[in-house]
Design an enzyme around this catalytic site. Structure first.
Site, PDB file in Angstrom:
ATOM      1  N   TYR A 189      22.059  23.885 -36.210  1.00 21.00           N
ATOM      2  CA  TYR A 189      20.775  22.523 -36.456  1.00 21.00           C
ATOM      3  C   TYR A 189      20.962  21.157 -36.205  1.00 21.00           C
ATOM      4  O   TYR A 189      21.991  20.945 -36.469  1.00 21.00           O
ATOM      5  CB  TYR A 189      19.988  23.497 -37.914  1.00 21.00           C
TER       6      TYR A 189
ATOM      7  N   ASP B   9      27.619  16.501 -34.024  1.00 25.59           N
ATOM      8  CA  ASP B   9      26.567  15.981 -35.115  1.00 25.59           C
ATOM      9  C   ASP B   9      27.372  16.698 -36.815  1.00 25.59           C
ATOM     10  O   ASP B   9      27.210  17.262 -36.672  1.00 25.59           O
ATOM     11  CB  ASP B   9      24.922  17.429 -34.972  1.00 25.59           C
TER      12      ASP B   9
ATOM     13  N   LYS C 268      22.783  12.498 -44.463  1.00 25.71           N
ATOM     14  CA  LYS C 268      23.261  13.187 -45.671  1.00 25.71           C
ATOM     15  C   LYS C 268      23.887  12.326 -46.535  1.00 25.71           C
ATOM     16  O   LYS C 268      23.795  11.002 -47.271  1.00 25.71           O
ATOM     17  CB  LYS C 268      23.917  14.877 -45.420  1.00 25.71           C
TER      18      LYS C 268
HETATM   19  C1  LIG Z   1      20.296  18.101 -41.772  1.00 31.87           C
HETATM   20  C2  LIG Z   1      20.841  18.327 -40.930  1.00 31.87           C
HETATM   21  C3  LIG Z   1      19.860  17.529 -39.804  1.00 31.87           C
HETATM   22  C4  LIG Z   1      18.572  16.633 -39.705  1.00 31.87           C
HETATM   23  O1  LIG Z   1      19.123  16.069 -40.776  1.00 31.87           O
HETATM   24  P1  LIG Z   1      17.751  15.295 -41.628  1.00 31.87           P
HETATM   25  O2  LIG Z   1      18.353  13.959 -42.533  1.00 31.87           O
HETATM   26  O3  LIG Z   1      16.652  17.006 -42.549  1.00 31.87           O
HETATM   27  O4  LIG Z   1      16.149  15.184 -40.864  1.00 31.87           O
HETATM   28  C5  LIG Z   1      21.039  17.295 -38.597  1.00 31.87           C
HETATM   29  N1  LIG Z   1      21.917  18.160 -38.239  1.00 31.87           N
HETATM   30  C6  LIG Z   1      22.624  18.976 -39.246  1.00 31.87           C
HETATM   31  C7  LIG Z   1      23.738  19.437 -39.222  1.00 31.87           C
HETATM   32  C8  LIG Z   1      21.808  18.913 -40.641  1.00 31.87           C
HETATM   33  O5  LIG Z   1      22.580  19.984 -41.208  1.00 31.87           O
END
Ligand SMILES: *Cc1c(COP(=O)(O)O)cnc(C)c1O
Length: 435
Positions: free
Chosen positions: A150, A245, A273
């Protein structure tokens, strides 16, 4: 009769009843809904350390940690104090501030592959912008992503995107034009051959490979030895960029994220995060020559009215500085993870349960499947009904787990051995009674 029903309703149930009238599904992010475990979301009133407290006065040991950011625990005094102090100076100026310089320096110091960094407001924004930069730099359009990973909810990446979509049983999203997804090529996590195939077919059109260096949105799946290194090699061969990511792994596995933990250096990194400590902050950064293409320096446009917000950065900066000054915290967290998930594994073996425990440091996941989980296909063999039953039991007993099978458990520095022992005892009671 209706009077009686109302009396029996909890405050969370009442709030949810109101919420669904005005908010789609009653929540502002689908992962907060309890739909996939067939119960009602607990409305949280406050949190402290490892504990969440709901509107009905119940307390929970929290294993979600706002989906990762709360690595120091909730309401950490230094963090909240810094926010209060920043608030008193004004919430936003739409002009340059000193804390943005400090924050950028700190991120670059902690993650050496990040030579320049741009702050944004979420992980989604970070990914969207990093991909634009990668396309701008390479002058190519295609992106390789992995099924089950994701990367936020931007159009081009909502293809086989893991947890949220997986749980809803909808592989893709409505409203994503076919044109947006056509440049997204899907490969299999932990399978370099599936990546090579794309490159052999159209390597000169591929701008970047984007990957969660530890997949944490299909449950937790560790990269097999050589996988991340192999991606680096393939990208180098074809002059494509490698994007890590690290929205979840960044500042969690270690001070320099998964890239430090595994020793593989990406060209671009996306963060979120933990970098905001619970405030809406994201960031993307990487090699100077790529980042120098970002506006106003270069032709890759990207902006944000509230980006680098001083109050949000105060929280993030305080948390990151504390982590940087205390590298021993990572040893503590990772050891705690090894112990906790190790105990879980033992429990499963002792009771011969059809479950798998995957973990990397403080990130872990219990899959209700007999198969070893190494990618999206194997993750999908999990029995989500069994997870729902287990999860409801744990939540009712005061252990707040993610209300969906394909999410990670997050430990924080506020979790104690005693809390984790209590959690394991509760798990054992459940697993014994259900087997
Ligand atoms: C949570 C997440 C996102 C998206 O971040 P948001 O702040 O919810 O937009 C993107 N990549 C990864 C790996 C994530 O866990």
């Amino acid at each position: 009769m209706s009077g009686r029903e109302e009396k029996e309703m909890t405050r969370s149930e009442h709030l949810f009843q109101e919420a669904v009238k005005h908010i789609p599904g009653g929540v502002n992010s689908p992962v907060r809904a309890f739909g996939s475990i067939g119960s009602t979301p607990r409305f949280i009133s406050h949190a402290k350390g490892a504990y969440l407290y709901d509107e009905d006065g119940r307390s929970y040991i929290d294993f979600v940690g706002s989906w990762g950011p709360m690595i120091l625990g909730h309401s950490h005094k230094a963090v909240t104090d810094s926010v209060v102090e920043a608030c008193q100076k004004g919430l936003s100026f739409g002009a340059a501030t000193a804390i943005e310089v400090d924050m950028a320096k700190l991120v670059c110091e902690m993650m050496p592959s990040v030579e320049m960094v741009r702050m944004v407001n979420s992980g989604t924004e970070a990914v969207m912008s990093a991909i634009r930069a990668a396309r701008g730099y390479t002058k190519r359009d295609k992106i390789v992503k992995f099924s089950g990973c994701y990367h936020g909810h931007c159009d081009g990446l909502l293809v086989q995107a893991g947890s949220g979509a997986m749980t809803a049983g909808v592989p893709d999203s409505l409203g994503v034009p076919a044109g947006c997804a056509k440049d997204t090529l899907i490969a299999k996590y932990n399978d370099l051959e599936s990546v090579r195939e794309h490159f052999q077919r159209c390597g000169e059109e591929i701008a970047a490979v984007i990957v969660e260096p530890v997949a944490a949105n299909m449950g937790v799946v560790e990269p097999v030895p050589g996988f991340l290194e192999g991606l680096r090699q393939i990208c180098d061969t074809y002059d494509a960029l490698l994007i890590f990511d690290e929205v979840i792994t960044g500042f969690r596995l270690g001070p320099s994220g998964a890239q430090g933990y595994y020793g593989v250096v990406p060209d671009l990194t996306t963060l979120g995060k933990i970098i905001g400590a619970g405030m809406p902050v994201g960031a993307y950064g990487g090699r100077r020559e790529i980042m120098e293409l970002v506006a106003p320096l270069g032709g890759v446009y990207q902006a944000g009215t509230l980006s680098g917000n001083p109050v949000a950065l105060a929280a993030g900066m305080t948390q990151l500085a504390l982590l940087k000054d205390h590298p021993e915290h990572y040893q503590e967290l990772n050891q705690m993870g090894d112990w906790f998930y190790g105990q879980m594994q033992q429990l499963i073996q002792e009771h011969r349960l059809p479950c798998q425990v995957n973990h990397v440091g403080s990130l872990g996941c219990l899959f209700f499947t007999q198969q070893k989980v190494s990618d999206y296909e194997s993750a999908k063999t999990s029995d989500t009904k069994k997870y729902a039953d287990y999860c409801n039991y744990m939540i009712n007993q005061g252990f707040y787990l993610a209300p969906a099978q394909f999410e990670a458990m997050f430990l924080s520095l506020a979790h104690t051995r005693e809390m984790l022992e209590k959690t394991l005892q509760c798990m054992e009671r459940y697993l014994q009674s259900s087997s």
